[in-house]
Design an enzyme around this catalytic site. Structure first.
Site, PDB file in Angstrom:
ATOM      1  NE  ARG A  45      -3.963  -2.228   1.990  1.00 53.75           N
ATOM      2  CZ  ARG A  45      -4.500  -2.672   0.999  1.00 53.75           C
ATOM      3  NH1 ARG A  45      -4.966  -1.975   0.081  1.00 53.75           N
ATOM      4  NH2 ARG A  45      -5.133  -3.981   0.982  1.00 53.75           N
ATOM      5  CG  ASP A  46       1.453   5.457  -2.454  1.00 54.83           C
ATOM      6  OD1 ASP A  46       1.888   5.426  -3.561  1.00 54.83           O
ATOM      7  OD2 ASP A  46       1.573   6.486  -1.637  1.00 54.83           O
ATOM      8  CB  ILE A  47       3.897   5.889   2.703  1.00 55.78           C
ATOM      9  CG1 ILE A  47       3.996   6.129   3.978  1.00 55.78           C
ATOM     10  CG2 ILE A  47       4.339   6.909   1.702  1.00 55.78           C
ATOM     11  CD1 ILE A  47       5.398   5.940   4.402  1.00 55.78           C
ATOM     12  CG  ASN A 107       3.535   8.822 -12.725  1.00 55.56           C
ATOM     13  OD1 ASN A 107       2.736   8.844 -13.441  1.00 55.56           O
ATOM     14  ND2 ASN A 107       3.292   8.704 -11.220  1.00 55.56           N
ATOM     15  CB  VAL A 154      10.291   6.043  -5.683  1.00 59.55           C
ATOM     16  CG1 VAL A 154      10.926   4.823  -5.425  1.00 59.55           C
ATOM     17  CG2 VAL A 154       9.584   6.807  -4.662  1.00 59.55           C
ATOM     18  CG  HIS A 184       6.398   3.109  -8.477  1.00 55.31           C
ATOM     19  ND1 HIS A 184       7.838   3.594  -8.723  1.00 55.31           N
ATOM     20  CD2 HIS A 184       5.752   3.968  -8.528  1.00 55.31           C
ATOM     21  CE1 HIS A 184       7.722   4.783  -8.714  1.00 55.31           C
ATOM     22  NE2 HIS A 184       6.331   5.095  -8.435  1.00 55.31           N
ATOM     23  CG  HIS A 244       0.956   4.778  -9.116  1.00 54.70           C
ATOM     24  ND1 HIS A 244       1.391   5.342  -7.625  1.00 54.70           N
ATOM     25  CD2 HIS A 244       2.222   5.179  -9.643  1.00 54.70           C
ATOM     26  CE1 HIS A 244       2.050   5.985  -7.770  1.00 54.70           C
ATOM     27  NE2 HIS A 244       2.815   6.187  -8.769  1.00 54.70           N
TER      28      HIS A 244
HETATM   29  P1  DGP Z   1       5.985   8.176  -8.108  1.00 54.77           P
HETATM   30  O1  DGP Z   1       5.652   9.534  -8.119  1.00 54.77           O
HETATM   31  O2  DGP Z   1       5.081   7.681  -9.533  1.00 54.77           O
HETATM   32  O3  DGP Z   1       7.384   7.953  -8.349  1.00 54.77           O
HETATM   33  O4  DGP Z   1       5.169   7.301  -6.944  1.00 54.77           O
HETATM   34  C1  DGP Z   1       6.142   7.052  -5.834  1.00 54.77           C
HETATM   35  C2  DGP Z   1       5.083   6.628  -4.773  1.00 54.77           C
HETATM   36  O5  DGP Z   1       5.618   6.124  -3.903  1.00 54.77           O
HETATM   37  C3  DGP Z   1       4.188   7.754  -4.063  1.00 54.77           C
HETATM   38  O6  DGP Z   1       2.928   7.689  -4.547  1.00 54.77           O
HETATM   39  C4  DGP Z   1       4.434   7.676  -2.741  1.00 54.77           C
HETATM   40  C5  DGP Z   1       5.010   6.358  -2.529  1.00 54.77           C
HETATM   41  N1  DGP Z   1       6.131   5.992  -1.384  1.00 54.77           N
HETATM   42  C6  DGP Z   1       7.101   7.007  -1.282  1.00 54.77           C
HETATM   43  N2  DGP Z   1       7.837   6.536  -0.256  1.00 54.77           N
HETATM   44  C7  DGP Z   1       7.279   5.349   0.045  1.00 54.77           C
HETATM   45  C8  DGP Z   1       7.348   4.531   1.349  1.00 54.77           C
HETATM   46  O7  DGP Z   1       8.386   4.604   2.111  1.00 54.77           O
HETATM   47  N3  DGP Z   1       6.573   3.471   1.532  1.00 54.77           N
HETATM   48  C9  DGP Z   1       5.689   3.386   0.764  1.00 54.77           C
HETATM   49  N4  DGP Z   1       4.554   2.304   1.054  1.00 54.77           N
HETATM   50  N5  DGP Z   1       5.157   4.212  -0.257  1.00 54.77           N
HETATM   51  C10 DGP Z   1       5.844   5.250  -0.615  1.00 54.77           C
END
Ligand code: DGP
Length: 116
Positions: A31-33, A89, A98, A102, A104
């Protein structure tokens, strides 16, 4: 960005905790943070691949598995009938923050189009 510095490699290695919803030998979904929808799951390959531009011919099975797994998680989350969105993205203009690819998976609300 080296693999040692990569946030999502740290999740793969277990150095950073995540709310994992699925994992197998090739990918992890968690799950996204900072969720942008009631369901917001990220699907990542265990292999460090920085951006979509770095996908190679040998990644075709892996790329397909990311999408197939997203569809299965969407079904498990009860999103299949109402609908959901998958997004990857690539680089700064698309908002990639990041640099470990990934997918989404977003659902649980009505989405606008075009995305911002
Ligand atoms: P993007 O902007 O497409 O690179 O999405 C990166 C996503 O990663 C963003 O929606 C927030 C998520 N994210 C960043 N750091 C962490 C983390 O430490 N844990 C989790 N679960 N998600 C994270």
């Amino acid at each position: 960005m080296t693999e040692q510095d990569c946030l999502f490699c740290k999740i793969v290695n277990g150095d950073i905790n995540a709310d994992i919803v699925f994992e197998n030998d090739s990918l992890i979904a968690f799950r996204d943070i900072n969720p942008k929808a009631p369901t917001h799951v990220l699907l990542i390959p265990r292999e460090h691949i920085a951006t979509m531009n770095d996908l190679e011919d040998g990644h075709d099975t892996l790329a397909g598995e990311l999408f197939l797994t997203a569809a299965r998680i969407a079904a498990d989350e009860g999103l299949a009938d109402d609908g959901y969105r998958v997004v990857m993205n690539c680089n700064a203009a698309a908002g990639q923050s990041v640099f470990h690819i990934h997918l989404h998976l977003l659902g649980g609300r009505t989405m606008g189009w075009p995305p911002g």
